[in-house]
Design a protein around this motif. Structure first.
Motif, PDB file in Angstrom:
ATOM      1  N   UNK A  88       0.800  -1.240   0.000  1.00  0.00           N
ATOM      2  CA  UNK A  88       0.000   0.000   0.000  1.00  0.00           C
ATOM      3  C   UNK A  88       0.831   1.288   0.000  1.00  0.00           C
ATOM      4  N   UNK A  89       2.146   1.198  -0.117  1.00  0.00           N
ATOM      5  CA  UNK A  89       2.974   2.382   0.156  1.00  0.00           C
ATOM      6  C   UNK A  89       3.747   2.930  -1.052  1.00  0.00           C
ATOM      7  N   UNK A  90       3.159   2.798  -2.257  1.00  0.00           N
ATOM      8  CA  UNK A  90       3.884   3.294  -3.445  1.00  0.00           C
ATOM      9  C   UNK A  90       4.186   4.782  -3.320  1.00  0.00           C
ATOM     10  N   UNK A  91       3.205   5.558  -2.839  1.00  0.00           N
ATOM     11  CA  UNK A  91       3.415   7.016  -2.733  1.00  0.00           C
ATOM     12  C   UNK A  91       4.553   7.305  -1.765  1.00  0.00           C
ATOM     13  N   UNK A  92       4.577   6.579  -0.639  1.00  0.00           N
ATOM     14  CA  UNK A  92       5.619   6.814   0.370  1.00  0.00           C
ATOM     15  C   UNK A  92       7.008   6.423  -0.157  1.00  0.00           C
ATOM     16  N   UNK A  93       7.049   5.418  -1.029  1.00  0.00           N
ATOM     17  CA  UNK A  93       8.343   5.033  -1.616  1.00  0.00           C
ATOM     18  C   UNK A  93       8.896   6.210  -2.432  1.00  0.00           C
ATOM     19  N   UNK A  94       8.015   6.783  -3.255  1.00  0.00           N
ATOM     20  CA  UNK A  94       8.455   7.926  -4.083  1.00  0.00           C
ATOM     21  C   UNK A  94       8.893   9.082  -3.198  1.00  0.00           C
ATOM     22  N   UNK A 129       9.185  -2.502   2.602  1.00  0.00           N
ATOM     23  CA  UNK A 129      10.243  -2.146   3.550  1.00  0.00           C
ATOM     24  C   UNK A 129       9.670  -1.253   4.660  1.00  0.00           C
ATOM     25  N   UNK A 130      10.339  -1.286   5.815  1.00  0.00           N
ATOM     26  CA  UNK A 130       9.785  -0.639   7.016  1.00  0.00           C
ATOM     27  C   UNK A 130       9.645   0.875   6.881  1.00  0.00           C
ATOM     28  N   UNK A 131      10.616   1.539   6.250  1.00  0.00           N
ATOM     29  CA  UNK A 131      10.591   3.004   6.153  1.00  0.00           C
ATOM     30  C   UNK A 131       9.307   3.527   5.518  1.00  0.00           C
ATOM     31  N   UNK A 132       8.976   3.090   4.297  1.00  0.00           N
ATOM     32  CA  UNK A 132       7.724   3.539   3.688  1.00  0.00           C
ATOM     33  C   UNK A 132       6.499   3.187   4.538  1.00  0.00           C
ATOM     34  N   UNK A 133       6.544   2.053   5.238  1.00  0.00           N
ATOM     35  CA  UNK A 133       5.414   1.666   6.092  1.00  0.00           C
ATOM     36  C   UNK A 133       5.274   2.625   7.277  1.00  0.00           C
ATOM     37  N   UNK A 134       6.398   2.994   7.878  1.00  0.00           N
ATOM     38  CA  UNK A 134       6.361   3.927   9.020  1.00  0.00           C
ATOM     39  C   UNK A 134       5.832   5.285   8.542  1.00  0.00           C
ATOM     40  N   UNK A 183      15.122   0.436   4.436  1.00  0.00           N
ATOM     41  CA  UNK A 183      15.421   1.647   3.644  1.00  0.00           C
ATOM     42  C   UNK A 183      15.950   2.782   4.519  1.00  0.00           C
ATOM     43  N   UNK A 184      16.331   2.469   5.757  1.00  0.00           N
ATOM     44  CA  UNK A 184      16.741   3.537   6.689  1.00  0.00           C
ATOM     45  C   UNK A 184      18.157   3.338   7.225  1.00  0.00           C
ATOM     46  N   UNK A 185      18.824   2.231   6.895  1.00  0.00           N
ATOM     47  CA  UNK A 185      20.143   1.938   7.472  1.00  0.00           C
ATOM     48  C   UNK A 185      21.240   2.165   6.432  1.00  0.00           C
ATOM     49  N   UNK A 186      22.303   2.853   6.860  1.00  0.00           N
ATOM     50  CA  UNK A 186      23.470   2.989   5.975  1.00  0.00           C
ATOM     51  C   UNK A 186      24.081   1.600   5.843  1.00  0.00           C
ATOM     52  N   UNK A 239      16.246   8.850   7.954  1.00  0.00           N
ATOM     53  CA  UNK A 239      15.263   8.995   9.050  1.00  0.00           C
ATOM     54  C   UNK A 239      14.529  10.316   8.910  1.00  0.00           C
ATOM     55  N   UNK A 240      15.296  11.384   8.612  1.00  0.00           N
ATOM     56  CA  UNK A 240      14.677  12.714   8.493  1.00  0.00           C
ATOM     57  C   UNK A 240      13.687  12.743   7.328  1.00  0.00           C
ATOM     58  N   UNK A 241      14.006  12.019   6.257  1.00  0.00           N
ATOM     59  CA  UNK A 241      13.119  12.019   5.089  1.00  0.00           C
ATOM     60  C   UNK A 241      11.898  11.122   5.304  1.00  0.00           C
ATOM     61  N   UNK A 242      11.940  10.277   6.333  1.00  0.00           N
ATOM     62  CA  UNK A 242      10.887   9.262   6.502  1.00  0.00           C
ATOM     63  C   UNK A 242       9.712   9.757   7.344  1.00  0.00           C
ATOM     64  N   UNK A 243       9.973  10.149   8.590  1.00  0.00           N
ATOM     65  CA  UNK A 243       8.858  10.514   9.483  1.00  0.00           C
ATOM     66  C   UNK A 243       9.393  11.334  10.655  1.00  0.00           C
ATOM     67  N   UNK A 244       8.516  12.155  11.279  1.00  0.00           N
ATOM     68  CA  UNK A 244       8.982  13.023  12.366  1.00  0.00           C
ATOM     69  C   UNK A 244       9.475  12.244  13.591  1.00  0.00           C
TER      70      UNK A 244
END
Ligand code: ADP
Ligand code: XUL
Length: 525
Positions: free
Chosen positions: A136-142, A166-171, A215-218, A229-234
């Motif tokens: 459900x997270x295509x928009x969040x991936x972009x 992946x967890x980042x777009x889901x969060x 999608x959040x780990x170096x 992290x900054x690009x993902x969520x507050x």
């Protein structure tokens, strides 16, 4: 030396596997199937809550209940859990668990009198957990890719382009859709860290193997990327559990398990990792070049690499190996067992009948092909469900069976090219690896031998091996990974399936046709 427990909290079940390192053998294996015990109570189907719009969730409290049931079953079967020196585990990857600010205290106060589910009923800030099947997270991936400066930047930074599961777009989706619940979320962890936290009676960090599926780990430093992290969520830096090396002890087992199940008070808990990274270890892929195939709910094909080679097309994923040194390349097909079961059930077959259909049909299926998209597919990316048939009669049960397996095998060959690894043999695991006829098709398509192992639960075995390795290292007597894996992760003598030269030639010709069909279909969707 002694006994070590590996747990695998997968999509459809929880498995416990105990190894005896003195005897060099697997001592016990036990599985709790979620649907068999919790279908009505949690409204799941094959372990999953389908919430519409591509959302696929599961229930963290059900996993806690399954843990109690598994340990109780082991006890009832006469297993002396006091002999277990350490526990590590594996979880279905990418799934996220959202906890409120009572979680740490409730975990710390766990006592043996009441089941986990009762004592932990109030710790979730979101009752369900999105899992890897969620699309459900295509928009969040972009948005995530744009937020870090583009797709290529995210790929370089984390080893992966953004994937829906992946967890980042889901969060990010949760933070956007339910900001109040997100604000009340004190901690965000993964399925793996949640299960480890249940055992340690405290919040256990995420390991780099599973951290790389966010999608959040170096990918190189094995730390959260402040930029991602900054690009993902507050306030994500504050909420997300930290990353810890896979073999750093998380602490002793909670007193809950000592009083309720008879574990020894000194039994150590190690961080859990993802199921695929644990299977890498459980199949003995601790050196670059070896390739494995897992035929579970999803089908995955993966290899051990010494450098994080990335998939520019965005087809594959790259994870850190829990061995602390290597990396793994992986492709994940959503239509694995789900597609096999769809065909099996449509034609009212059992697995034996399924195998017979393969035995009675010729390689190449007389030109009949299928694109097995019974659900939206991850690789190649297909947004809408719908199997495609080409010269294939949907009433012909035997041809349908061969078509689905040939499609899966051909697709795994086509989409593994980016890994740059010559596939000289395949180590197999997962529930469907019990089916020899299926494995023959994979051997013929890849033109290489397929090795089978004593257990089809490589993820649980890998977890048990990780517990052993971590325990030895913590005691100041480390053992090289090769020596840890060798006694357990070896092919069963006489079980190797060799490719059939005639069938191999048929598939070498057919693969182009399948690729064209796939491309033609992709053009239409
Ligand atoms: P996961 O770990 O992803 O939950 P498993 O590796 O335990 O999944 O595999 C479970 C699947 O194995 C079942 O959904 C079933 O479709 C498949 N399976 C079990 N036995 C057979 C068999 N004999 N032939 C083919 N598939 C099988
Ligand atoms: C891998 C993936 C699945 C899950 C469930 O990226 O999404 O294989 O780990 O097994």
């Amino acid at each position: 030396m002694g006994k070590y427990l590996g747990l695998d909290s997968s999509t459809q079940s929880l498995t416990g596997l105990i190894i005896d390192t003195d005897a060099g053998r697997i001592d016990t294996e036990e599985t709790v199937n979620f649907d068999a015990h919790f279908k009505a109570a949690y409204g799941i189907d094959k372990g999953v809550l389908h919430l519409g719009g591509g959302q696929a969730h599961s229930a963290p409290l059900m996993w806690a209940e399954a843990l109690d049931l598994l340990l109780q079953t082991l006890r009832e079967k006469g297993c002396d859990l006091s002999q277990i020196r350490a526990i590590a585990g594996s979880g279905q990857q990418h799934g996220t668990v959202y906890l409120n600010n009572t979680a740490a205290k409730a975990l710390g106060q766990l006592r043996g009198a009441a089941p986990l589910k009762e004592q932990l009923a109030g710790i979730l800030s979101r009752p369900t957990a999105p899992i890897w099947m969620d699309t459900s997270t295509s928009a969040q991936c972009e948005e995530l890719e744009a937020g870090v400066g583009g797709r290529q930047v995210l790929l370089e930074l984390t080893g992966n382009t953004a994937f829906e599961r992946f967890s980042g777009p889901q969060i990010r989706r949760f933070a956007h859709e339910d900001p109040a619940a997100y604000r009340h979320t004190a901690y965000i962890g993964l399925v793996s860290s949640f299960m480890a936290s249940l055992l340690a009676g405290k919040l256990v960090p995420v390991d780099p193997g599973d951290g790389s599926g966010t999608n959040l780990m170096e990918i190189r430093s094995r730390q959260w990327s402040p930029k991602a992290l900054a690009a993902c969520a507050p306030e994500l830096e504050r909420k997300l559990l930290p990353i810890t090396p896979s073999d750093r002890p998380a602490g002793p087992l909670s007193p809950y398990y000592v009083s309720r199940y008879g574990f020894a008070p000194g039994c150590q808990v190690f961080p859990f990792s993802g199921d695929n990274p644990c299977s890498l270890i459980g199949l003995g892929l601790v050196e670059p070049g070896q390739v494995a195939l897992s035929l579970g709910t999803s089908d995955t094909l993966f290899a051990c690499m010494d450098q994080p080679r990335v998939s520019a097309e965005g087809e594959g994923a790259v994870f850190a190996s829990p061995d602390g040194v290597h990396y793994m390349a992986l492709i994940c097909f959503l239509n694995g067992s789900l597609a096999r079961e769809a065909v099996r059930d449509q034609h009212r077959l059992d697995w034996q009948g399924f195998g017979e259909a393969l035995r009675h049909t010729p390689p190449g299926n007389q030109g009949a092909l299928m694109l097995p998209y019974f659900a939206p597919e991850i690789v190649p990316k297909v947004a809408r469900a719908g199997a495609v048939r080409h010269h294939l009669d949907p009433q012909d049960a035997q041809a349908e069976v061969r078509a689905v397996i040939e499609a899966q095998a051909l697709s795994s060959k086509i989409h593994s090219a980016w890994m740059g690894v010559a596939i000289r043999s395949l180590c197999v695991t997962g529930g469907a690896s019990a089916n020899e006829e299926i494995l023959k098709v994979f051997a013929d398509v890849h033109g290489c031998p397929v090795h089978r192992f004593e257990t089809a639960n490589a993820a649980a075995l890998g977890a048990a091996l990780r517990a052993w390795q971590g325990h030895l290292k913590a005691a100041g007597t480390p053992k090289p990974w090769k020596e840890i894996a060798a006694p357990f992760a070896k092919p069963l003598p006489g079980s190797t399936i060799q490719p059939n030269p005639a069938a191999k030639a048929v598939y070498a010709k057919l693969i182009g046709e399948y690729r064209d069909l796939e491309k033609r279909h992709a053009g239409l969707t």
